[in-house]
Design a protein around this motif. Sequence first.
Motif, PDB file in Angstrom:
ATOM      1  N   GLU A 169      -1.620 -60.145  64.738  1.00 59.14           N
ATOM      2  CA  GLU A 169      -1.290 -59.374  63.462  1.00 59.14           C
ATOM      3  C   GLU A 169      -2.442 -58.572  62.656  1.00 59.14           C
TER       4      GLU A 169
ATOM      5  N   ARG B 189       6.544 -71.155  48.013  1.00 61.13           N
ATOM      6  CA  ARG B 189       5.427 -70.330  48.279  1.00 61.13           C
ATOM      7  C   ARG B 189       4.326 -71.108  49.018  1.00 61.13           C
TER       8      ARG B 189
ATOM      9  N   LYS C  91       0.502 -70.293  55.258  1.00 61.18           N
ATOM     10  CA  LYS C  91       0.620 -69.619  56.697  1.00 61.18           C
ATOM     11  C   LYS C  91      -0.672 -68.496  56.513  1.00 61.18           C
TER      12      LYS C  91
ATOM     13  N   ASN D 268      -3.414 -67.890  59.258  1.00 59.61           N
ATOM     14  CA  ASN D 268      -3.724 -66.614  59.847  1.00 59.61           C
ATOM     15  C   ASN D 268      -5.352 -66.611  60.379  1.00 59.61           C
TER      16      ASN D 268
HETATM   17  C1  MEV Z   1       1.148 -62.734  55.926  1.00 63.81           C
HETATM   18  O1  MEV Z   1       0.945 -63.070  57.455  1.00 63.81           O
HETATM   19  C2  MEV Z   1       0.484 -63.905  55.218  1.00 63.81           C
HETATM   20  C3  MEV Z   1       0.856 -63.844  53.599  1.00 63.81           C
HETATM   21  O2  MEV Z   1       2.085 -63.894  53.444  1.00 63.81           O
HETATM   22  C4  MEV Z   1       0.073 -64.874  53.044  1.00 63.81           C
HETATM   23  C5  MEV Z   1       0.391 -65.067  51.593  1.00 63.81           C
HETATM   24  O3  MEV Z   1       1.637 -64.742  51.303  1.00 63.81           O
HETATM   25  O4  MEV Z   1      -0.617 -65.610  50.962  1.00 63.81           O
HETATM   26  C6  MEV Z   1       0.292 -62.215  53.117  1.00 63.81           C
END
Ligand code: MEV
Length: 440
Positions: A81, A275, A281, A285
């Motif tokens: 990503e 949320r 998520k 990452n």
């Molecule tokens: C995208 O890979 C991760 C986000 O959606 C995390 C978030 O919304 O806090 C940007």
Amino acid sequence: MTNSRISGLYNLPLDERRTKVADSADFPPEGLTPFTTGGLSPEAADHMIENAIGLYSLPLGIGLNFQVNGRDVLVPMTLEEPSVVAGASFMAKLARAGGGFQATTSAPEMIGQMQLLDVDDIPSARLKIYEHKSELLAEADAIDPVLKKFGGGARDLEVRIIEDSPIGAFLVVHLIYDVRDAMGANAVNTACERLAPRIEAITGGRVHLRILSNLADRRIARVRCVIPVKELAFETVGLVPATGDHEGRPYVYTGERVRDGIIEAYAFAASDPYRAATHNKGIMNGVDAVVIATGNDWRAIEAGAHAYAARSGRYTSLSTWGRDADGNLVGTLEMPMAVGIVGGATKVHPAAQAAVKLMGVKTASELAEIIVSVGLAQNMAALRALATEGIQRGHMTLHARQVAIAAGASRELVEKVAAQMVAEKVVRIDRAEEILKGMK
Ligand code: MEV
């Protein structure tokens, strides 16, 4: 001694980047060779899984600016990503201005579960197991002499009653096992399988499942960072949120505004599971990128993280964001972190070995402390973008490069095609193909 601040790394060609990283980590340049090839041979893969027919590669980037417990570290991150490595590196730079990341871990204790069925009297069976606790622990302790030599082994035994299940009540025995620098699944599963007949003999019941729990809530990594509020201020050109005006006017986000925006974003995740899933998520990452780079089991880490996030009965944020008495932004993250630096893929995958060596980690705890630091940095990168300009702006350039490559742009043309699409605000494969045609 590693210096994790490397300016201009992004602008160097790939091979010079590798040299620079090796220099900055006081690391032999050939130590990074596994990253040029991906590290794993098809023959090695054939010994790892069944029906292997080849390999599958992912990019490996370096997270910059990280300082964890006062030590600089260059962090290998494996993922597909865009924006993640850049985002984490930038936030690590801001955190550095406040002293970097302060991280700790609990003892590396894993839980092995034994499901005990068909006992005549559940309360008595439970107490009988406790009556034999020391001999059961001694037996489990003797199973892995190597682990024992390094200070690991069986630590405790707990017996839980599951009152309400589709098959009625039953018992669960938890074996608590200190696995030191291993991920621990093998040691714990072996110990559970070995103890099962003893538990059956003691209780007259039948041990059904014998397996480690991925809710590793006794193996926790914690991290905290303070971002001086003035570091959060920035100026941008483009969309002015108050007016919705896109016409390229400069706009200044004050540190206080960014800080409060991040805290408001956290409040959303803390109180809403829809949320919280996305917020977590973002943390994963960063976490998974290092877990994968070091050959660890990212499914185990994911399972543990989300189960831990739901431990109160309501799924919530793994991190917190608030302000200290001086008005600085303070972030914390706490989550299970069952990673190892010995055994498994970490041992056999040359790129995983190189990743562990590059970070100079000597224990699984040190690795866990770095991983949660990257998770917190990545969480902040996402919240900062979401709370200010929105996520698409930063993503657009990187995404445009991927679209240009997908449209067939050669190495020399990728940047040009991407830049034109960003300028036009049209990032689509058909447009990339048109631009390419025009250039040829
Ligand atoms: C995208 O890979 C991760 C986000 O959606 C995390 C978030 O919304 O806090 C940007």
